[in-house]
Design a protein around this motif. Structure first.
Motif, PDB file in Angstrom:
ATOM      1  N   ASP A   1       1.139  15.619  -2.714  1.00 40.89           N
ATOM      2  CA  ASP A   1       0.413  14.909  -1.655  1.00 40.89           C
ATOM      3  C   ASP A   1       0.780  13.426  -1.649  1.00 40.89           C
ATOM      4  OD1 ASP A   1      -0.896  17.230  -0.831  1.00 40.89           O
ATOM      5  OD2 ASP A   1      -2.565  16.893  -2.216  1.00 40.89           O
ATOM      6  N   PHE A   2       0.843  12.827  -2.826  1.00 41.98           N
ATOM      7  CA  PHE A   2       1.211  11.416  -2.926  1.00 41.98           C
ATOM      8  C   PHE A   2       2.624  11.191  -2.371  1.00 41.98           C
ATOM      9  CE2 PHE A   2       3.261   7.938  -5.261  1.00 41.98           C
ATOM     10  CZ  PHE A   2       2.435   6.887  -4.895  1.00 41.98           C
ATOM     11  N   VAL A   3       3.559  12.056  -2.763  1.00 42.83           N
ATOM     12  CA  VAL A   3       4.940  11.915  -2.299  1.00 42.83           C
ATOM     13  C   VAL A   3       4.985  12.005  -0.776  1.00 42.83           C
ATOM     14  CG1 VAL A   3       7.262  12.910  -2.347  1.00 42.83           C
ATOM     15  CG2 VAL A   3       5.919  12.769  -4.456  1.00 42.83           C
ATOM     16  N   ASN A   4       4.341  13.002  -0.204  1.00 46.08           N
ATOM     17  CA  ASN A   4       4.352  13.146   1.259  1.00 46.08           C
ATOM     18  C   ASN A   4       3.693  11.959   1.953  1.00 46.08           C
ATOM     19  OD1 ASN A   4       5.808  15.344   2.358  1.00 46.08           O
ATOM     20  ND2 ASN A   4       4.337  16.767   1.496  1.00 46.08           N
ATOM     21  N   ARG A   5       2.641  11.399   1.374  1.00 46.75           N
ATOM     22  CA  ARG A   5       1.987  10.225   1.988  1.00 46.75           C
ATOM     23  C   ARG A   5       2.890   8.995   1.943  1.00 46.75           C
ATOM     24  NH1 ARG A   5      -2.464  11.941  -0.918  1.00 46.75           N
ATOM     25  NH2 ARG A   5      -2.298  10.185  -2.326  1.00 46.75           N
ATOM     26  N   MET A   6       3.732   8.889   0.946  1.00 47.13           N
ATOM     27  CA  MET A   6       4.611   7.726   0.806  1.00 47.13           C
ATOM     28  C   MET A   6       5.801   7.777   1.756  1.00 47.13           C
ATOM     29  SD  MET A   6       3.137   5.741  -1.176  1.00 47.13           S
ATOM     30  CE  MET A   6       4.412   4.523  -1.081  1.00 47.13           C
ATOM     31  N   LEU A   7       6.179   8.957   2.199  1.00 50.08           N
ATOM     32  CA  LEU A   7       7.405   9.094   2.998  1.00 50.08           C
ATOM     33  C   LEU A   7       7.412   8.216   4.239  1.00 50.08           C
ATOM     34  CD1 LEU A   7       8.067  12.925   2.740  1.00 50.08           C
ATOM     35  CD2 LEU A   7       9.222  11.070   1.517  1.00 50.08           C
ATOM     36  N   SER A   8       6.299   8.105   4.915  1.00 53.38           N
ATOM     37  CA  SER A   8       6.262   7.293   6.139  1.00 53.38           C
ATOM     38  C   SER A   8       6.374   5.799   5.850  1.00 53.38           C
ATOM     39  CB  SER A   8       4.985   7.581   6.926  1.00 53.38           C
ATOM     40  OG  SER A   8       3.856   7.143   6.202  1.00 53.38           O
ATOM     41  N   ARG A   9       6.173   5.410   4.611  1.00 55.82           N
ATOM     42  CA  ARG A   9       6.232   3.985   4.234  1.00 55.82           C
ATOM     43  C   ARG A   9       7.606   3.570   3.710  1.00 55.82           C
ATOM     44  NH1 ARG A   9       0.930   5.654   1.878  1.00 55.82           N
ATOM     45  NH2 ARG A   9      -0.637   4.732   3.222  1.00 55.82           N
ATOM     46  N   LEU A  10       8.459   4.541   3.507  1.00 52.33           N
ATOM     47  CA  LEU A  10       9.755   4.267   2.898  1.00 52.33           C
ATOM     48  C   LEU A  10      10.818   3.954   3.934  1.00 52.33           C
ATOM     49  CD1 LEU A  10       9.888   7.207   0.334  1.00 52.33           C
ATOM     50  CD2 LEU A  10       9.427   4.799  -0.174  1.00 52.33           C
TER      51      LEU A  10
END
Length: 138
Positions: free
Chosen positions: A54-63
């Motif tokens: 979940d954390f990884v997927n939430r970070m994707l839009s910020r990368l």
């Protein structure tokens, strides 16, 4: 609550993580963009951190995905990373999420340097901490 605390601990363990690098830019005078900083590593460490899809997927839009893939490949840890994010900026494939997790959170640059892409100014990394301080004339 435990998940948020764990994520906070993970994100503060070292600033030499590629997740942190992906969000840094140069603030030298005259620099228009200052991103992505070139990264040279003379010492890296890999520390296993609990996988949280979940954390990884939430970070994707910020990368800044292309910059992450470029640096990961340059450091020799990018094998298996997709060249592009899907339009919905989420992955269902757990193997891909684990690879992204590894690159973002487990690879730690201990010693090396960052370089401004516009000025060539180099910022040393020591003990996992980049020194981004500027002189007055910079």
């Amino acid at each position: 609550y435990q998940r948020r605390v764990r994520e906070a601990v993970v994100s503060t363990q070292s600033t030499g993580k590629l997740l942190t690098h992906n969000m840094m830019k140069s603030h030298c005078k005259g620099v228009v963009n200052g991103f992505p900083l070139k990264l040279t590593s003379t010492q890296m460490d890999v520390k296993e951190i609990e996988f949280n899809p979940d954390f990884v997927n939430r970070m994707l839009s910020r990368l800044e995905w292309p910059a992450l893939v470029q640096i990961a490949n340059q450091l020799g840890v990018g094998e298996g990373l997709p060249e592009m994010l899907p339009e919905e900026q989420q992955f269902e494939d757990e193997d891909i999420l684990k690879k992204i997790h590894h690159v973002l959170l487990e690879v730690d640059v201990i010693e090396g340097e960052l370089e401004c892409p516009e000025t060539g100014r180099k910022f040393p990394i020591s003990k996992g901490i980049p020194d981004m301080r500027l002189n007055e004339e910079e």
